[in-house]
Each structure stands twice: as C-alpha cells, then as structure tokens.
Design a protein around this motif. Sequence first.
Motif, mmCIF file in Angstrom:
data_model
loop_
_atom_site.group_PDB
_atom_site.id
_atom_site.type_symbol
_atom_site.label_atom_id
_atom_site.label_comp_id
_atom_site.label_asym_id
_atom_site.label_seq_id
_atom_site.Cartn_x
_atom_site.Cartn_y
_atom_site.Cartn_z
ATOM 1 N N GLU A 126 22.524 26.876 25.681
ATOM 2 C CA GLU A 126 22.422 26.222 24.378
ATOM 3 C C GLU A 126 21.034 26.440 23.771
ATOM 4 O O GLU A 126 20.897 26.668 22.560
ATOM 5 C CB GLU A 126 22.711 24.730 24.545
ATOM 6 C CG GLU A 126 23.047 24.012 23.251
ATOM 7 C CD GLU A 126 23.583 22.613 23.484
ATOM 8 O OE1 GLU A 126 23.655 21.842 22.508
ATOM 9 O OE2 GLU A 126 23.934 22.290 24.649
ATOM 10 N N LEU A 127 19.998 26.396 24.607
ATOM 11 C CA LEU A 127 18.631 26.611 24.126
ATOM 12 C C LEU A 127 18.418 28.051 23.669
ATOM 13 O O LEU A 127 17.573 28.321 22.817
ATOM 14 C CB LEU A 127 17.627 26.266 25.232
ATOM 15 C CG LEU A 127 17.564 24.806 25.665
ATOM 16 C CD1 LEU A 127 16.628 24.638 26.855
ATOM 17 C CD2 LEU A 127 17.112 23.919 24.505
ATOM 18 N N ALA A 128 19.199 28.968 24.235
ATOM 19 C CA ALA A 128 19.054 30.380 23.886
ATOM 20 C C ALA A 128 19.907 30.788 22.697
ATOM 21 O O ALA A 128 19.929 31.973 22.331
ATOM 22 C CB ALA A 128 19.417 31.246 25.087
ATOM 23 N N ASN A 129 20.596 29.865 22.083
ATOM 24 C CA ASN A 129 21.496 30.184 20.977
ATOM 25 C C ASN A 129 20.772 30.971 19.880
ATOM 26 O O ASN A 129 19.737 30.548 19.376
ATOM 27 C CB ASN A 129 22.088 28.904 20.394
ATOM 28 C CG ASN A 129 23.223 29.183 19.430
ATOM 29 O OD1 ASN A 129 23.906 30.199 19.540
ATOM 30 N ND2 ASN A 129 23.429 28.286 18.478
ATOM 31 N N GLY A 130 21.337 32.124 19.536
ATOM 32 C CA GLY A 130 20.730 32.995 18.539
ATOM 33 C C GLY A 130 19.780 34.013 19.126
ATOM 34 O O GLY A 130 19.398 34.968 18.455
ATOM 35 N N GLY A 131 19.389 33.796 20.392
ATOM 36 C CA GLY A 131 18.422 34.686 21.027
ATOM 37 C C GLY A 131 18.988 35.355 22.257
ATOM 38 O O GLY A 131 20.132 35.812 22.277
ATOM 39 N N THR A 132 18.161 35.394 23.320
ATOM 40 C CA THR A 132 18.509 36.114 24.547
ATOM 41 C C THR A 132 18.331 35.191 25.738
ATOM 42 O O THR A 132 17.373 34.432 25.805
ATOM 43 C CB THR A 132 17.604 37.345 24.722
ATOM 44 O OG1 THR A 132 17.709 38.188 23.580
ATOM 45 C CG2 THR A 132 17.980 38.132 25.970
ATOM 46 N N ILE A 133 19.263 35.267 26.680
ATOM 47 C CA ILE A 133 19.106 34.559 27.950
ATOM 48 C C ILE A 133 18.965 35.595 29.059
ATOM 49 O O ILE A 133 19.723 36.575 29.120
ATOM 50 C CB ILE A 133 20.286 33.605 28.223
ATOM 51 C CG1 ILE A 133 19.987 32.754 29.457
ATOM 52 C CG2 ILE A 133 21.597 34.348 28.359
ATOM 53 C CD1 ILE A 133 20.930 31.573 29.646
ATOM 54 N N PHE A 134 17.956 35.407 29.905
ATOM 55 C CA PHE A 134 17.666 36.334 31.001
ATOM 56 C C PHE A 134 17.994 35.645 32.316
ATOM 57 O O PHE A 134 17.333 34.680 32.704
ATOM 58 C CB PHE A 134 16.200 36.745 30.952
ATOM 59 C CG PHE A 134 15.768 37.593 32.127
ATOM 60 C CD1 PHE A 134 16.497 38.710 32.503
ATOM 61 C CD2 PHE A 134 14.626 37.267 32.851
ATOM 62 C CE1 PHE A 134 16.109 39.487 33.586
ATOM 63 C CE2 PHE A 134 14.215 38.043 33.917
ATOM 64 C CZ PHE A 134 14.969 39.152 34.300
ATOM 65 N N LEU A 135 19.039 36.112 32.989
ATOM 66 C CA LEU A 135 19.480 35.552 34.262
ATOM 67 C C LEU A 135 18.927 36.409 35.384
ATOM 68 O O LEU A 135 19.497 37.454 35.732
ATOM 69 C CB LEU A 135 21.015 35.506 34.316
ATOM 70 C CG LEU A 135 21.701 34.730 33.188
ATOM 71 C CD1 LEU A 135 23.218 34.845 33.309
ATOM 72 C CD2 LEU A 135 21.269 33.266 33.199
ATOM 73 N N ASP A 136 17.800 35.974 35.931
ATOM 74 C CA ASP A 136 17.143 36.731 36.994
ATOM 75 C C ASP A 136 17.766 36.393 38.345
ATOM 76 O O ASP A 136 18.144 35.249 38.601
ATOM 77 C CB ASP A 136 15.650 36.393 36.998
ATOM 78 C CG ASP A 136 14.838 37.409 37.783
ATOM 79 O OD1 ASP A 136 15.402 38.449 38.168
ATOM 80 O OD2 ASP A 136 13.642 37.164 38.007
ATOM 81 N N GLU A 137 17.856 37.417 39.213
ATOM 82 C CA GLU A 137 18.449 37.280 40.551
ATOM 83 C C GLU A 137 19.848 36.702 40.480
ATOM 84 O O GLU A 137 20.197 35.742 41.190
ATOM 85 C CB GLU A 137 17.547 36.426 41.450
ATOM 86 C CG GLU A 137 16.167 36.999 41.665
ATOM 87 C CD GLU A 137 16.173 38.394 42.299
ATOM 88 O OE1 GLU A 137 17.226 38.824 42.800
ATOM 89 O OE2 GLU A 137 15.125 39.067 42.261
ATOM 90 N N ILE A 138 20.663 37.300 39.653
ATOM 91 C CA ILE A 138 22.041 36.817 39.483
ATOM 92 C C ILE A 138 22.869 37.043 40.740
ATOM 93 O O ILE A 138 23.903 36.410 40.946
ATOM 94 C CB ILE A 138 22.692 37.494 38.258
ATOM 95 C CG1 ILE A 138 23.981 36.756 37.868
ATOM 96 C CG2 ILE A 138 22.961 38.973 38.530
ATOM 97 C CD1 ILE A 138 24.574 37.212 36.567
ATOM 98 N N GLY A 139 22.433 37.931 41.618
ATOM 99 C CA GLY A 139 23.165 38.179 42.854
ATOM 100 C C GLY A 139 23.076 37.045 43.853
ATOM 101 O O GLY A 139 23.770 37.069 44.878
ATOM 102 N N ASP A 140 22.241 36.037 43.565
ATOM 103 C CA ASP A 140 22.049 34.929 44.505
ATOM 104 C C ASP A 140 22.917 33.708 44.192
ATOM 105 O O ASP A 140 22.851 32.713 44.909
ATOM 106 C CB ASP A 140 20.577 34.494 44.519
ATOM 107 C CG ASP A 140 19.675 35.552 45.125
ATOM 108 O OD1 ASP A 140 20.203 36.486 45.752
ATOM 109 O OD2 ASP A 140 18.448 35.442 44.958
ATOM 110 N N ILE A 141 23.719 33.742 43.114
ATOM 111 C CA ILE A 141 24.505 32.560 42.761
ATOM 112 C C ILE A 141 25.819 32.550 43.542
ATOM 113 O O ILE A 141 26.328 33.590 43.969
ATOM 114 C CB ILE A 141 24.788 32.490 41.249
ATOM 115 C CG1 ILE A 141 25.656 33.666 40.785
ATOM 116 C CG2 ILE A 141 23.485 32.481 40.460
ATOM 117 C CD1 ILE A 141 26.034 33.600 39.324
#
Length: 476
Positions: free
Chosen positions: A242-257
């Motif tokens: 929600e905070l990234a709305n209109g922009g970009t979200i960077f999900l670092d180390e997505i392999g760990d979820i």
Amino acid sequence: MNRCPDSLTDLDWLSADILLRTIPDGVMVVDARGHIRAWNRMMERLTGLTHDRVCGKPCNILHCNQCGDPRKLPDECPMLRGELDERSIECEIRSADGSFLPVLRNVGVIRDQHGTIKGLVECFTDLRKVKRLEQQLSVLGEKELLHEPPPGLTGRSSAMQDVYRSIHLAAASDATVLLHGETGTGKERVAEAIHHASARRDQPLVRVNCSALSETLLESELFGHVKGAFTGAVQDKPGRFELANGGTIFLDEIGDISLLSQLKLLRVLQERTFERVGDSKPHHVDIRVICATHRDLHQMVLDGQFREDLYYRIRVFPILLPSLRERKGDLPLLVTHFIEHFNRITGRTIAGVDNEALHCLMDYCWPGNVRELENAIEHAFVTCRDKLIGLFDLPMELRMVELRHAYCPDKQRLAKTTNNAADHPRLDDAKSNAMPDSPEAFKALLAECGGNRSKLARRLGVDRTTIWRRMKQLGL
C-alpha cells in the motif's frame, strides 16, 4: 531535335570563365611547374583565399596533407611526372585562417595534342558536413555500445555493460524484474537504478527484506493489518504494498519466504489486489515489482521449496548480476571508488593502493563480492597511516596465503594440484615452489625475484612473514 555539340567549345555562349564561375565545386588549374593559373569563386569561398593572392604561387600554398615534400615541386608530384592521369583522394587543405578543411580532391592531367603535360585541373568538394555527420554517428554508436554506469554502480566490463543495458530496458517498462546473483553483487543498487530511471521515479521505492521477517510478521508487513487483527494491533496499519502504490516495491531475498507466503504473494502479483490481515476488503495497488535472490530458484522449484507458478510470475525479466571474480577488470575502478567514498566520510586523503596490495586484491576470489571489497577498503582506512594502502593494511584473510586458500576453493584445489604434481615433475617448477634449505639456495632464489621478498613469497605460495621466518632460521 537539336544535336548536342561534340565539344563544350562549340557552345558560343559558354566561355571558360563562365564555366569556372558556375561549377559548384572549387576548381584550381596549375601549370607544368605546379603554379596556380586559375582559381574559381567556389575555391575562394572554400578556403578564404582570393584569386589575386594565390595566382602564380606554387600549389603547395594549400599545404595538402597527402602531397609530398612541397619544396620539390614538380619533381615529387606523380601527376606532373606523368605517372598518373587522374587521382581522387580525401585530404585536408589549409584555409586563410590557418584551419584545415577536409575535402575530396579530384585531379586530372592536362595534355596537349602531342601528349605533353601542360598542367593539372583539380576539383575540391567540401567534406565538412560529411565529417560532422560521421562524427555524430560515431558518438551515437559509442553510446549504444558503451552504457554509462547508473548512479550507485561502478564498472566498465562487458558483464556490467550487459547489466546496464538490461537496466535501461527494464526501466522502460513495468514488467516484473528478477535480480539474481551472489550475495554482495549489488542487487539493491540495480533495483534503485531501475526505479530512478523509470517513469515512477517520483513515486516511492519501498524495500522489503523478506529474510529478516517471520512468516506471520511478513504478511502483516506486506499487506498491513486492521485494528484488533491480532494481539498488539492497536490501530490500522498500511502494508508495504500500500505504501508503494504508484511506485516500486523491492522484495529482497524472495527465495527465503515460506510456501504459504508465496501463495498469498502470487495473488498480489497476478491481480494487484490484497487484503489487510484481519480484513476482507480488497485493496488495489498500482505498483512495479522488483524481486531479488541469491538462491537458485529453479532448483528450489524442482525440490518443491518454491512455487512454480510464482517463479514464472516473478521471472518475467531476469537480470543476472556477475560476481566480482567474473569482472576482475573492474576491481581497480571499484577500489578507487571506495577510497574516494571513505576519504569523503573520514576526511582523509589516501591516494590509492600500492602494487603489492593491488596484486593481492586481484589474486583474491572475493566470495563476498563488492560488499566484501568495500569492507576490505574500510578496514584498510583503519590501519593505513600512509598515503597509499599497503599489503599489511588489508584484512588478514586477503594477505595470508594459507587463509586465502581456505576462503577460495579454487585456490585450495590449485594448491593441492601443485602439491600432487609429482606425476609430472619439472625442474623449473621444483626450483620455484620448494623452500630453499641452504642460505646459498635461498639467496639465489631471492636474487631471481630481484631481491623482492613479497615476490618470492608469491612465487613459493606462502605468506611474506614465512619468508622472514625462513631468513631468520638461515641466519640471513
């Protein structure tokens, strides 16, 4: 129908003077001695030299860069000697203001009815516009081939050029990007470069370190929660999406979820909608998603540790970041960059690294990549007391051969191969790799290294302190 005349001289209205004035190129006529006898108006416009100024002067007044020694006219001119009847060359001639002009020079020999050379007629075509266009095309070509590093990234190797090209392409779209590469290769810097080069640059870039959050906390951080959703949820809280709305979200180390979190994340990536924890109201977001991992996601899919549908959803535009050992040519640039960075922070004026230290840096395998190099330079700023960082200012695991082999599997395998080389012995190798037992042999080997103990240590594959200890044992 009127027949065309056999010769221009048959036209009573066309004189030589009119012909010279109206030809769109510069025209010069020289006699058999190489002296100028005719000079048209286009030649005056081209060079800035008037007819009165050049008439009767040797043609070397033009200082053509393709002519021979001007002091030997006409003997050195192949045209006036009769060796060539015509010639077309690109050259430069000097104008009245001293500048040189690029021209196409077409020369023809004038002969009388007996075949005797009477002079030359020369036409000059201005090539300045052509040369400017060639230069512009060359610059455009260089820009296409060589991309300037985006802010936060350093390197000019071919591997990094591929990364810069991918950043440029990714920034022009909203496709989901997967950054994969070893730890410390600069994935976050690449994500920042993509965001700041995109149309969303004025909107927020929100970072999420997936490996630092538990499964329950990750869901709340990503999607937010409403008041009373769980113990401690005293008020509504928006999530990172929600905070990234209109922009970009960077999900670092997505392999760990976890697999459960992967399932919930898949819906957001597919539909760009989510629900806060404890709420059933869907929220729609307009975001660009960039993911990063150091893991082999494809192998994780085969092992059942990562959802295949999510893998292909995030792997729309993959970018592989090279390890530092794959782009060793960039290491001096990176060292200079970090030295300048820490000079600004600490107020010091360290100028660089000496040859021994640079050799050691180039020889190391850098398992921690650029981040490890940055830490090594920061370490050197603590220990260095001179203008140049020396070998002993570097961390111990870099400068000690024994530790370097332990950190670098390739070095360890090479050392074992060297130690087991008895199957293929060579006199030179034995001489180079064996620690001398006598003072005379040690002195001889040291002399071969020019008296440089560090060079001898590298040759023997030991640390420089080992050389010092051996010299003390031998009484040297």
